[in-house]
Design an enzyme around this catalytic site. Structure first.
Site, PDB file in Angstrom:
ATOM      1  N   HIS A 179      -8.618  -1.931  -8.907  1.00  0.00           N
ATOM      2  CA  HIS A 179      -8.560  -0.559  -8.368  1.00  0.00           C
ATOM      3  C   HIS A 179      -7.422   0.118  -8.785  1.00  0.00           C
ATOM      4  CE1 HIS A 179      -8.740   1.975  -4.500  1.00  0.00           C
ATOM      5  NE2 HIS A 179      -7.246   1.869  -4.526  1.00  0.00           N
ATOM      6  N   ASP A 188       0.882  -1.405  -0.083  1.00  0.00           N
ATOM      7  CA  ASP A 188      -0.064  -0.212  -0.025  1.00  0.00           C
ATOM      8  C   ASP A 188       0.839   1.420  -0.075  1.00  0.00           C
ATOM      9  OD1 ASP A 188      -2.071   1.854   0.301  1.00  0.00           O
ATOM     10  OD2 ASP A 188      -3.127   0.704   1.745  1.00  0.00           O
TER      11      ASP A 188
END
Length: 426
Positions: A334, A238
């Site tokens: 995403h 992330d």
């Protein structure tokens, strides 16, 4: 959770191998004398319960990391991820206005400067962090939309601070959203972070009361064998496409310029923080196969590489197709949806904390991401990205936005100034 905005996740392992050139505070040196001196990963055999924890890094490395309070920008924006964080919003007390707010920001700034240097409060210190160094502590202050009405400063309220629009993924708890004042606290030691939180709360006195508080965490610096992008509670890397301070357009995207901006002058060198409490529906997510999870994100879970091949930093080939004609990176992945070149260049600097607030009555974990992103203009940063995600992000069925806030974070305080002084005394 826009993937392209992921946080600056520099692992400070290298920096942890030697104390900073400027030395450490008296408290840090005292703490070092009592540290085990064990290197991360050592066996720790024979260390008793009352001694320092096994496998602990020496204070002279982790504990002595220090961020500076005074500067062009406030701390807590471009620094690497910290192991522990607290986000807290305050509302001014009834009858409190501009004068009380100025006195509060002056107190807060004095306290933040001392604690970030590894020194105790000037009075009534709780001693919670007595044996620790600064531990990369940062304290950041911001103003919510309502602050300007409460202080009679409506004419100084930036248009960029207009309320965020509603999004289809919102399930917002208004009592845990927004606020007159916002404080972000981060450190690499849990007690140092808690100490700062209590100090800020005590300093508020009768001028302001806590509206909401959220507690988060990240991987401890030095916990991995080499510096790498952090992982979130879904197990995904992330931070891969976060803007970097070395990018030529970094300042333009993240900070309000000192001139030529439509923002008021007091916001020069400041930024806007969007704060979202995003619950991850982990029980549903963890039922997916590895391949299904990777299709939702568009990247390999193991190393963050795009499904089209290469390494974590390899450019994603959005046109690459499989033998059956379908895109290798699904159309609703995403990572595809959040790419800047798919959103008019919109970019945000993501600097989040994970959170886990226990188990609900039905047995599901209340866990996810305390999403914090930074940009020079939220209407050109967060908003277009979130609208795009609203229209078809594959990840949306596995997350829920439960709280939200938008805060104007002024530039850093110069020596002798307090944060927000140019607004409150201008």
């Amino acid at each position: 959770m826009p993937e392209q905005s992921q946080s600056v996740t520099e692992d400070r392992t290298a920096a942890a191998e030697a104390p900073p050139a400027g030395g450490v505070s008296r408290r840090a040196l005292l703490g070092t004398a009592g540290a085990t001196g064990l290197v991360l990963g050592a066996a720790g055999a024979g260390v008793g319960y009352a001694a320092a924890p096994a496998q602990a890094a020496p204070l002279s490395s982790v504990g002595s990391d220090r961020a500076m309070f005074h500067g062009k920008h406030q701390p807590g924006i471009t620094e690497g991820l910290q192991a522990r964080g607290h986000l807290v919003a305050f509302d001014l007390a009834a009858g409190a206005g501009r004068r009380e707010a100025a006195a509060l920001l002056r107190r807060w700034s004095t306290t933040a400067e001392r604690l970030m240097a590894g020194e105790p409060m000037t009075q009534d210190d709780t001693d919670v962090a007595r044996d620790a160094g600064p531990s990369a502590l940062t304290v950041t202050f911001g103003f919510g939309n309502s602050f300007f009405t409460r202080t009679g400063l409506e004419k100084q309220r930036p248009s960029s601070l207009d309320p965020l629009p509603d999004f289809s993924s919102d399930h917002l708890d208004r009592s845990r959203s927004n606020g007159d004042l916002w404080v972000q606290i981060g450190a690499d030691d849990a007690l140092v972070a808690f100490h700062a939180l209590r100090a800020i709360q005590k300093d508020a006195g009768s001028a302001a009361k806590v509206r909401w508080q959220m507690n988060g965490f990240n991987r401890t610096p030095g916990a991995t064998a080499h510096p790498m992008t952090a992982r979130n509670l879904m197990g995904q890397l992330d931070g891969t496409r976060n803007p970097k301070p070395t990018d030529s357009d970094f300042d333009r995207r993240i900070f309000v310029p000192a001139s030529g901006s439509s923002d008021p002058a007091w916001m020069a060198n400041g930024s806007y923080a969007v704060v979202r409490r995003i619950r991850m529906l982990l029980d549903d997510w963890e039922k997916l196969s590895l391949a299904a999870q990777e299709n939702v994100i568009g990247r390999k879970k193991s190393n963050g590489a795009p499904l089209t091949g290469g390494t974590e930093t390899t450019a994603m080939d959005l046109e690459k197709a499989r033998a059956d004609g379908e895109y290798v990176v699904p159309i609703n992945a995403h990572a595809r949806i959040t790419r800047p070149d798919q959103n008019g260049g919109a970019a945000i600097l993501r600097r989040p904390f994970s959170y886990h607030d226990g188990i609900d009555a039905d047995g599901t974990p209340d866990a996810g991401l305390l999403f914090v992103c930074w940009q020079a203009d939220p209407l050109r940063g967060f908003v277009p990205l979130q609208r795009k995600l609203d229209r078809g992000d594959a990840l949306s069925q596995y997350i829920r936005h439960e709280a939200s806030g938008l805060f104007a974070v002024p530039g850093g305080a110069a020596a002798g100034e307090y944060v927000g002084q140019r607004l409150l005394e201008g």
